[in-house]
Scaffold this motif. Structure first.
Motif, PDB file in Angstrom:
ATOM      1  N   MET A 134      26.521  67.444  62.340  1.00 60.43           N
ATOM      2  CA  MET A 134      27.687  68.293  62.086  1.00 60.43           C
ATOM      3  C   MET A 134      27.798  68.632  60.581  1.00 60.43           C
ATOM      4  SD  MET A 134      31.593  67.363  62.895  1.00 60.43           S
ATOM      5  CE  MET A 134      32.606  68.583  63.682  1.00 60.43           C
ATOM      6  N   LEU A 135      27.796  67.558  59.772  1.00 65.21           N
ATOM      7  CA  LEU A 135      27.848  67.724  58.313  1.00 65.21           C
ATOM      8  C   LEU A 135      26.648  67.003  57.717  1.00 65.21           C
ATOM      9  CD1 LEU A 135      29.411  68.521  55.683  1.00 65.21           C
ATOM     10  CD2 LEU A 135      30.551  66.312  55.854  1.00 65.21           C
ATOM     11  N   LYS A 136      25.880  67.734  56.931  1.00 62.16           N
ATOM     12  CA  LYS A 136      24.646  67.154  56.406  1.00 62.16           C
ATOM     13  C   LYS A 136      24.564  67.430  54.905  1.00 62.16           C
ATOM     14  CE  LYS A 136      19.870  66.990  57.912  1.00 62.16           C
ATOM     15  NZ  LYS A 136      18.873  67.689  58.728  1.00 62.16           N
ATOM     16  N   ILE A 137      24.464  66.365  54.134  1.00 61.24           N
ATOM     17  CA  ILE A 137      24.358  66.502  52.676  1.00 61.24           C
ATOM     18  C   ILE A 137      22.938  66.102  52.277  1.00 61.24           C
ATOM     19  CG2 ILE A 137      25.091  65.455  50.485  1.00 61.24           C
ATOM     20  CD1 ILE A 137      27.634  65.813  53.131  1.00 61.24           C
ATOM     21  N   GLU A 138      22.283  66.946  51.506  1.00 58.36           N
ATOM     22  CA  GLU A 138      20.894  66.666  51.132  1.00 58.36           C
ATOM     23  C   GLU A 138      20.703  66.757  49.628  1.00 58.36           C
ATOM     24  OE1 GLU A 138      17.668  68.801  53.190  1.00 58.36           O
ATOM     25  OE2 GLU A 138      19.037  68.792  54.924  1.00 58.36           O
ATOM     26  N   ASN A 139      20.249  65.660  49.051  1.00 60.19           N
ATOM     27  CA  ASN A 139      19.901  65.599  47.625  1.00 60.19           C
ATOM     28  C   ASN A 139      20.962  66.241  46.726  1.00 60.19           C
ATOM     29  OD1 ASN A 139      17.377  64.355  48.117  1.00 60.19           O
ATOM     30  ND2 ASN A 139      16.606  66.352  48.791  1.00 60.19           N
ATOM     31  N   LEU A 140      22.191  65.921  46.999  1.00 55.71           N
ATOM     32  CA  LEU A 140      23.283  66.523  46.234  1.00 55.71           C
ATOM     33  C   LEU A 140      23.328  65.962  44.813  1.00 55.71           C
ATOM     34  CD1 LEU A 140      25.803  68.412  46.425  1.00 55.71           C
ATOM     35  CD2 LEU A 140      27.119  66.361  46.924  1.00 55.71           C
ATOM     36  N   GLU A 141      23.415  66.887  43.853  1.00 58.10           N
ATOM     37  CA  GLU A 141      23.606  66.478  42.456  1.00 58.10           C
ATOM     38  C   GLU A 141      24.807  67.220  41.888  1.00 58.10           C
ATOM     39  OE1 GLU A 141      20.089  66.828  39.963  1.00 58.10           O
ATOM     40  OE2 GLU A 141      18.826  66.474  41.744  1.00 58.10           O
ATOM     41  N   VAL A 142      25.667  66.469  41.206  1.00 56.57           N
ATOM     42  CA  VAL A 142      26.848  67.082  40.595  1.00 56.57           C
ATOM     43  C   VAL A 142      26.986  66.570  39.167  1.00 56.57           C
ATOM     44  CG1 VAL A 142      29.344  67.446  40.764  1.00 56.57           C
ATOM     45  CG2 VAL A 142      28.003  67.100  42.853  1.00 56.57           C
ATOM     46  N   ASN A 143      27.211  67.472  38.230  1.00 59.11           N
ATOM     47  CA  ASN A 143      27.436  67.075  36.832  1.00 59.11           C
ATOM     48  C   ASN A 143      28.818  67.511  36.374  1.00 59.11           C
ATOM     49  OD1 ASN A 143      24.779  66.400  36.980  1.00 59.11           O
ATOM     50  ND2 ASN A 143      24.078  67.842  35.411  1.00 59.11           N
ATOM     51  N   TYR A 144      29.405  66.701  35.515  1.00 58.65           N
ATOM     52  CA  TYR A 144      30.596  67.145  34.777  1.00 58.65           C
ATOM     53  C   TYR A 144      30.133  67.294  33.339  1.00 58.65           C
ATOM     54  CZ  TYR A 144      33.526  65.600  38.701  1.00 58.65           C
ATOM     55  OH  TYR A 144      34.106  65.427  39.920  1.00 58.65           O
TER      56      TYR A 144
ATOM     57  N   PHE B 285      23.368  62.233  53.030  1.00 60.04           N
ATOM     58  CA  PHE B 285      23.904  61.499  54.194  1.00 60.04           C
ATOM     59  C   PHE B 285      24.346  62.502  55.237  1.00 60.04           C
ATOM     60  CE2 PHE B 285      28.542  62.069  53.740  1.00 60.04           C
ATOM     61  CZ  PHE B 285      28.680  62.393  52.395  1.00 60.04           C
ATOM     62  N   GLU B 286      24.603  61.999  56.432  1.00 58.08           N
ATOM     63  CA  GLU B 286      25.103  62.937  57.426  1.00 58.08           C
ATOM     64  C   GLU B 286      26.189  62.336  58.288  1.00 58.08           C
ATOM     65  OE1 GLU B 286      22.260  64.300  60.445  1.00 58.08           O
ATOM     66  OE2 GLU B 286      20.919  62.794  59.614  1.00 58.08           O
ATOM     67  N   VAL B 287      26.988  63.225  58.854  1.00 54.36           N
ATOM     68  CA  VAL B 287      28.087  62.831  59.718  1.00 54.36           C
ATOM     69  C   VAL B 287      27.880  63.571  61.030  1.00 54.36           C
ATOM     70  CG1 VAL B 287      30.593  62.776  59.996  1.00 54.36           C
ATOM     71  CG2 VAL B 287      29.587  62.695  57.699  1.00 54.36           C
ATOM     72  N   ASN B 288      27.826  62.807  62.121  1.00 51.22           N
ATOM     73  CA  ASN B 288      27.654  63.448  63.426  1.00 51.22           C
ATOM     74  C   ASN B 288      28.998  63.629  64.109  1.00 51.22           C
ATOM     75  OD1 ASN B 288      24.762  63.409  63.242  1.00 51.22           O
ATOM     76  ND2 ASN B 288      24.918  61.201  63.585  1.00 51.22           N
ATOM     77  N   GLN B 289      29.019  64.586  64.979  1.00 48.06           N
ATOM     78  CA  GLN B 289      30.239  64.900  65.722  1.00 48.06           C
ATOM     79  C   GLN B 289      30.823  63.645  66.374  1.00 48.06           C
ATOM     80  OE1 GLN B 289      30.488  68.506  67.565  1.00 48.06           O
ATOM     81  NE2 GLN B 289      32.598  67.956  68.023  1.00 48.06           N
TER      82      GLN B 289
ATOM     83  N   ALA C 213      22.737  70.801  42.244  1.00 49.60           N
ATOM     84  CA  ALA C 213      21.559  70.989  43.100  1.00 49.60           C
ATOM     85  C   ALA C 213      21.841  70.353  44.449  1.00 49.60           C
ATOM     86  CB  ALA C 213      20.343  70.350  42.455  1.00 49.60           C
ATOM     87  N   GLY C 214      21.026  70.691  45.426  1.00 46.53           N
ATOM     88  CA  GLY C 214      21.170  70.093  46.749  1.00 46.53           C
ATOM     89  C   GLY C 214      21.752  71.046  47.754  1.00 46.53           C
ATOM     90  N   LYS C 215      22.091  70.492  48.889  1.00 44.89           N
ATOM     91  CA  LYS C 215      22.511  71.315  50.014  1.00 44.89           C
ATOM     92  C   LYS C 215      23.639  70.626  50.764  1.00 44.89           C
ATOM     93  CE  LYS C 215      19.969  73.916  53.445  1.00 44.89           C
ATOM     94  NZ  LYS C 215      18.716  73.936  54.210  1.00 44.89           N
ATOM     95  N   ILE C 216      24.630  71.387  51.184  1.00 44.78           N
ATOM     96  CA  ILE C 216      25.667  70.844  52.063  1.00 44.78           C
ATOM     97  C   ILE C 216      25.759  71.767  53.269  1.00 44.78           C
ATOM     98  CG2 ILE C 216      28.093  70.224  52.327  1.00 44.78           C
ATOM     99  CD1 ILE C 216      28.253  69.719  49.354  1.00 44.78           C
ATOM    100  N   GLU C 217      25.403  71.241  54.414  1.00 45.86           N
ATOM    101  CA  GLU C 217      25.370  72.066  55.607  1.00 45.86           C
ATOM    102  C   GLU C 217      26.439  71.604  56.592  1.00 45.86           C
ATOM    103  OE1 GLU C 217      21.137  73.366  56.713  1.00 45.86           O
ATOM    104  OE2 GLU C 217      21.942  72.501  58.550  1.00 45.86           O
ATOM    105  N   PHE C 218      27.278  72.528  57.031  1.00 50.10           N
ATOM    106  CA  PHE C 218      28.306  72.190  58.020  1.00 50.10           C
ATOM    107  C   PHE C 218      28.142  73.117  59.212  1.00 50.10           C
ATOM    108  CE2 PHE C 218      32.861  72.807  59.459  1.00 50.10           C
ATOM    109  CZ  PHE C 218      32.944  71.594  60.125  1.00 50.10           C
ATOM    110  N   GLU C 219      27.818  72.548  60.345  1.00 41.89           N
ATOM    111  CA  GLU C 219      27.550  73.308  61.562  1.00 41.89           C
ATOM    112  C   GLU C 219      26.595  74.465  61.290  1.00 41.89           C
ATOM    113  OE1 GLU C 219      31.565  74.068  63.144  1.00 41.89           O
ATOM    114  OE2 GLU C 219      31.064  72.478  64.561  1.00 41.89           O
ATOM    115  N   GLY C 220      25.541  74.162  60.570  1.00 40.17           N
ATOM    116  CA  GLY C 220      24.497  75.152  60.328  1.00 40.17           C
ATOM    117  C   GLY C 220      24.760  76.115  59.175  1.00 40.17           C
ATOM    118  N   GLN C 221      25.955  76.032  58.549  1.00 41.07           N
ATOM    119  CA  GLN C 221      26.233  76.961  57.446  1.00 41.07           C
ATOM    120  C   GLN C 221      26.196  76.250  56.100  1.00 41.07           C
ATOM    121  OE1 GLN C 221      29.800  79.082  59.281  1.00 41.07           O
ATOM    122  NE2 GLN C 221      28.889  80.640  57.959  1.00 41.07           N
TER     123      GLN C 221
END
Ligand code: ATP
Ligand code: MG
Lengths: 287, 234
Positions: free
Chosen positions: B1-11, B22-26, B55-63
């Motif tokens: 359902m929700l899939k986070i891949e190699n997420l990088e965040v800077n301040y 990580f991922e979260v399934n329905q 950098a990275g990817k956040i996918e929620f229901e394919g978007q």
């Protein structure tokens, strides 16, 4: 009695302008120092429309349209690219926009002030005193406009979105509120109110010049700060208060020359006693 | 359902998230635990678009959520109960709840959601005309949760709902999270209270200074010696 009505009527004009400052400050978190010049543009819109069509009503409608569109353009072109920039950069831009509008007006209409007649209102006699009809119209129309604005904010979805954005932009976005759209609407409303202010201003002082917006702009900004910048009822109360004090002071010969000084002293006094203005709240810092 | 891949965040120069997946399934309840400053809030803020990813990817229901502006995300079925509640202090309880349903246009649906929220939080119904800023801390937390539920979320992200609450209230709040999950809403729960969070979660991820240090079945993690020492105070 007539001084009081005059004061309330001048106060309505200040309040209408102050609302523009305060709503933009509350929602976009910036001081739009070009706001006074929108009034000037409104006044020239009235001047030109009367010259072209001869109809004061058409002139008022055109002024409202011109100012609203101008407000939206100023926001889109000058301020939106600076979202997130330092307040100083935004302030300097606002001053730039202000000079730009004044220069354009001067190029088109020249630097000299020109007469604008919306109508001859005369005055009505109540007992022994004569009360200016223009003042009564301003006061009544101002009350209607401000009540409508209050209702709009309280009752409509857009109004509630504005309150939400002014309190917490991030949380508002989490609710699905499009902050950019809310800011655009805020500028549009503030500028439309400025066009009403132009109208009422010209009804009492029937002439315009490229710097027409400066003094009422500064006074209304003072009113907004007195009332508590960011607070809508604060802007209304601040405007009324300043209008009444100005007219009372002008009616007393000893005080008359010092009227403006008196008004700014009031500002300083109120800020000393209550730094957030009469109705302003201290914003809790968000974690 | 929700899939986070190699997420990088800077301040600015600070690397807050350094490649998290990580991922979260329905239907799951997922706990994300970690010490102060580990980056839990940053991850939630990045998911709902309040903070930009490097950098990275956040996918929620394919978007791809990273391409969607923050205000459009709740409409996709994702609600966020932010850290520190962030209710609209100057508005009433009812007005806050109405704002929670800002994206819902169907009046009947709003009424139904309101009933659902009032059923779970009777206290909010009693106080619906009270100014939200005058609510107690626990009531404010309830309002923040109720406000999020007003949008009919498929998934709800909660950031430390137990923060600053008395033990009884903490239990009450966790009970409601269980109920919300039982009603079919997926839950991503960020918590410092690892014991409580692991007790209701299906799976959990442990975040340490911007990296996932450990992950697995919640019950197994509860018995993990390192977890016990570092997060359960045993
Ligand atoms: N707006 C910001 N500007 C700069 N640094 C930030 C900002 N927000 C968070 N950080 C830093 O990013 C890191 C992660 O913070 P974050 O709030 O995500 O942690 P957290 O796991 O939620 O902590 P807590 O449990 O205390 O809420 C911290 O080092 C923090 O100082
Ligand atoms: Mg946090």
């Amino acid at each position: 009695m007539s001084t009081l009505i005059d004061g309330l009527s001048l106060g309505s004009i200040y309040a209408l302008i102050a609302l523009g400052y305060t709503m933009v400050y509350g929602i976009a978190k910036m001081l739009n120092f070009a706001h006074g010049d929108v009034i000037m543009v409104g006044a020239y819109a009235i001047l030109s429309t009367i010259a072209l069509l001869g109809s004061p009503i058409a002139a008022i409608v055109v002024a409202i349209l011109v100012c609203t569109v101008l407000g939206i353009f100023i926001e889109k072109l000058a301020y939106k690219p600076l979202r997130g920039a330092s307040p100083l950069a935004v302030l300097i831009t606002a001053i730039g926009v202000s000079y730009f509008l004044q220069s354009v007006a001067q190029l088109i209409y020249g630097a000299k002030s020109q007469p604008v007649t919306i109508g001859n209102f005369g005055s009505v006699a109540v007992g022994d005193t004569k009360i200016s009809l223009a003042a009564i119209i301003t006061l009544a129309a101002g009350a209607v406009i401000m009540s409508a604005l209050t209702l709009f904010i309280k009752k409509t979805k857009m109004g509630r979105a504005m309150l939400a954005v002014s309190e917490d932009r991030g949380a508002a976005q989490l609710m699905g509120i499009n902050v950019n759209k809310v800011i655009t609407v805020t500028f549009a409303i503030g500028s439309a109110l400025a066009a009403f202010a132009s109208t009422f201003y010209l009804m009492q002082i029937p002439s315009t010049s490229p710097t027409l917006g400066a003094m009422p702009g500064i006074k209304a900004f003072t009113a907004a700060v007195i009332g508590g910048i960011g607070s809508i009822p604060g802007a209304m109360i601040g405007g009324m208060l300043l209008g009444i004090i100005e007219k009372i002071s002008l009616s007393i010969p000893v005080l008359a020359p010092y009227t403006t000084a008196l008004e700014f002293s009031l500002l300083i006094l109120i800020l000393l006693v209550k730094p957030t203005g009469l109705l302003g709240k201290l914003k809790r810092e968000k974690v | 359902m929700l899939k986070i891949e190699n997420l990088e965040v800077n301040y600015g120069m600070i690397k807050a998230i350094k490649g998290v997946s990580f991922e979260v399934n329905q239907g799951e309840v997922i706990a994300l635990i970690g010490a102060n400053g580990a980056g839990k809030t940053t991850i939630l803020h990045t998911i709902t678009g309040l903070v930009a990813a490097k950098a990275g990817k956040i996918e929620f229901e394919g978007q791809d959520l990273l391409k969607i502006p923050a205000h459009k995300i709740v409409g996709m079925g994702m609600a966020h109960v932010p850290e520190g509640r962030r209710i609209f202090q100057e508005l009433t309880v009812y007005e806050n709840l109405k704002l929670g349903a800002f994206i819902v246009n169907d009046k009947k649906r709003i009424e139904k959601n309101l009933e659902y929220v009032y059923a779970h939080f009777p206290r909010l119904k009693e106080r619906k005309n009270q100014i939200a800023g005058t609510l107690s801390g626990g009531e404010q937390q309830m309002l923040a949760m109720g406000r999020a539920l007003m949008s009919n979320p498929k998934i709800i992200l909660m950031d430390e709902p137990s923060m600053g609450l008395s033990p009884i209230l903490v239990s009450e709040i966790f009970q409601i999270i269980k109920e919300v999950s039982a009603d079919g809403t997926t839950v991503l729960l960020v918590e410092q209270n690892a014991k409580k969070a692991l007790a209701i979660a299906d799976r959990a991820y442990v975040l340490e200074t911007g990296n996932i240090a450990l992950s697995g079945d919640a019950k197994e993690l509860m018995n993990d010696e390192n977890i016990k020492k570092a997060y359960l105070g045993e």
